[in-house]
Enzyme design. Structure first.
Site, PDB file in Angstrom:
ATOM      1  CB  ILE A 135     -21.063 -10.289 -16.012  1.00  0.00           C
ATOM      2  CG1 ILE A 135     -21.355 -11.522 -16.681  1.00  0.00           C
ATOM      3  CG2 ILE A 135     -20.889 -10.541 -14.368  1.00  0.00           C
ATOM      4  CD1 ILE A 135     -22.540 -12.462 -16.458  1.00  0.00           C
ATOM      5  CE  LYS A 136     -26.299  -3.772 -12.802  1.00  0.00           C
ATOM      6  NZ  LYS A 136     -27.778  -3.323 -12.465  1.00  0.00           N
ATOM      7  CB  VAL A 137     -18.386  -5.756 -12.884  1.00  0.00           C
ATOM      8  CG1 VAL A 137     -17.051  -5.488 -12.033  1.00  0.00           C
ATOM      9  CG2 VAL A 137     -18.336  -7.343 -13.314  1.00  0.00           C
TER      10      VAL A 137
END
Length: 361
Positions: A135-137
């Site tokens: 998951i890109k944050v």
């Protein structure tokens, strides 16, 4: 030995900064994996280009149950990411979870919402249902809070839009805190992976523009990005060899690998592989766009370079300061610009989906 395999032999993974259903359907992505690509990254801009340039999404758009374009994108992107995760699952299994990841980004509107980012990260991770999804944050202060919570929850995180050494240090600390909380709760830490996406070429583009306005010495041009990146790698080595990580390492925890992002050359006067050649090192990833991957493949004489000339890198940053360029000011501005660009890309993506809906009706 091709270029990807040559870099792998030096401890660096090559990921593909591109996501396109056509590539998945045609087998082209599978061919890249056979050649040695061990990960895929995506973002709204990449999805927008794929949707605009391909008819591979027409049936999905026509048959989708979504009532809004946001829901439609969620369906389309999750389907692509799931398929890419399946493609890379053998890599994930062979490397025992060290590699084989596919990244999907939380909506850019959540960049300053820690609680919303955690909720969306959990939702995406569960909805995709694959252990090798990341998951890109974004590396905002709120995003960094979310990194700790998601890591503690056992969710793989790709922390993106990192330009600043100060913020990068906080990103690593958040990852380590999240792992400590898992370990103290009696939970497994071996299955959690993370990368910190440190952006490169945009730094040169910004600094060079200022140098040009100043009529500065040509010797300063094209030095900022690699110097900043080499100092980041030194910080990475220092952090993950520290006593704070030793207990986690003994329990089987993975280091949070540094990932070089924005490594396509933006100035035609520079070597198109300068952000590959100068940043080779163990426990690192380089996510490259198609043109850079093609060039990278044609060589196999790479060597470890990111650990070299670190003191020179510090001197180069000091030389920039002496002519009035504060690198922290530059990188903080780049984060703001990056967030704005991602929001604009997301809006453009939704517009592209609306257009696609009209086309297929």
């Amino acid at each position: 030995m091709n270029g990807i395999k040559a870099l792998q032999s030096l401890g660096q993974s090559i990921w593909y900064d591109n996501m396109d259903r056509e590539l998945l359907i045609s087998g082209a992505m599978a061919e890249l994996v056979q050649q040695g690509v061990t990960g895929i990254t995506s973002n709204p801009t990449i999805f927008e280009k794929a949707i605009k340039s391909s008819t591979a999404y027409d049936t999905a758009v026509r048959e989708a149950d979504a009532t809004t374009v946001e829901q439609l994108f969620d369906e389309i992107s999750r389907s692509d990411i799931q398929e890419a995760c399946r493609l890379l699952m053998p890599v994930y299994q062979e490397t025992r979870g060290k590699d084989g990841y596919v990244s999907i980004e939380v909506a850019p509107v959540l960049a300053h919402d820690a609680v919303g980012t955690v909720q969306e990260g959990r939702r995406l991770f569960e909805a995709i249902g694959m252990p090798n999804v990341m998951i890109k944050v974004p590396g905002t202060p709120e995003g960094i809070k979310a990194v700790q919570a998601l890591t503690e929850a056992g969710i793989n995180v790709n922390v993106t839009l990192i330009f600043s050494l100060t913020l990068y240090k906080r990103v690593m600390e958040a990852y380590i805190r999240g792992l400590h909380k898992r370990l103290n709760s009696g939970l497994d830490v071996q299955s959690v992976a993370s990368v910190a996406s440190f952006f490169v070429s945009r730094v040169d583009a910004a600094v060079d523009a200022q140098l040009k306005e100043m009529n500065a010495s040509e010797s300063l041009f094209g030095t900022a990005a690699i110097a900043n990146a080499k100092m980041a790698y030194a910080l990475f080595e220092e952090t993950f060899s520290s006593s704070d990580f030793k207990e986690l390492a003994a329990a089987g925890a993975n280091v949070q690998r540094i990932l070089w992002a924005s490594t396509g050359q933006k100035n035609a006067a520079y070597d198109p592989l300068m952000y590959v050649n100068e940043l080779v090192g163990p426990n690192s990833v380089n996510t490259v766009p198609p043109a850079t991957l093609d060039l990278l493949q044609k060589r196999n004489d790479y060597k470890v370079t990111v650990e070299q000339n670190v003191e020179l890198a510090r001197q180069q940053i000091q030389s920039l300061a002496e002519v009035g360029i504060d690198i922290e000011d530059v990188v903080n501005s780049l984060l703001t610009q990056g967030l704005q660009a991602f929001n604009q890309s997301y809006a453009s993506l939704l517009d592209a989906l609306r257009s696609k809906q009209e086309q297929v009706r």
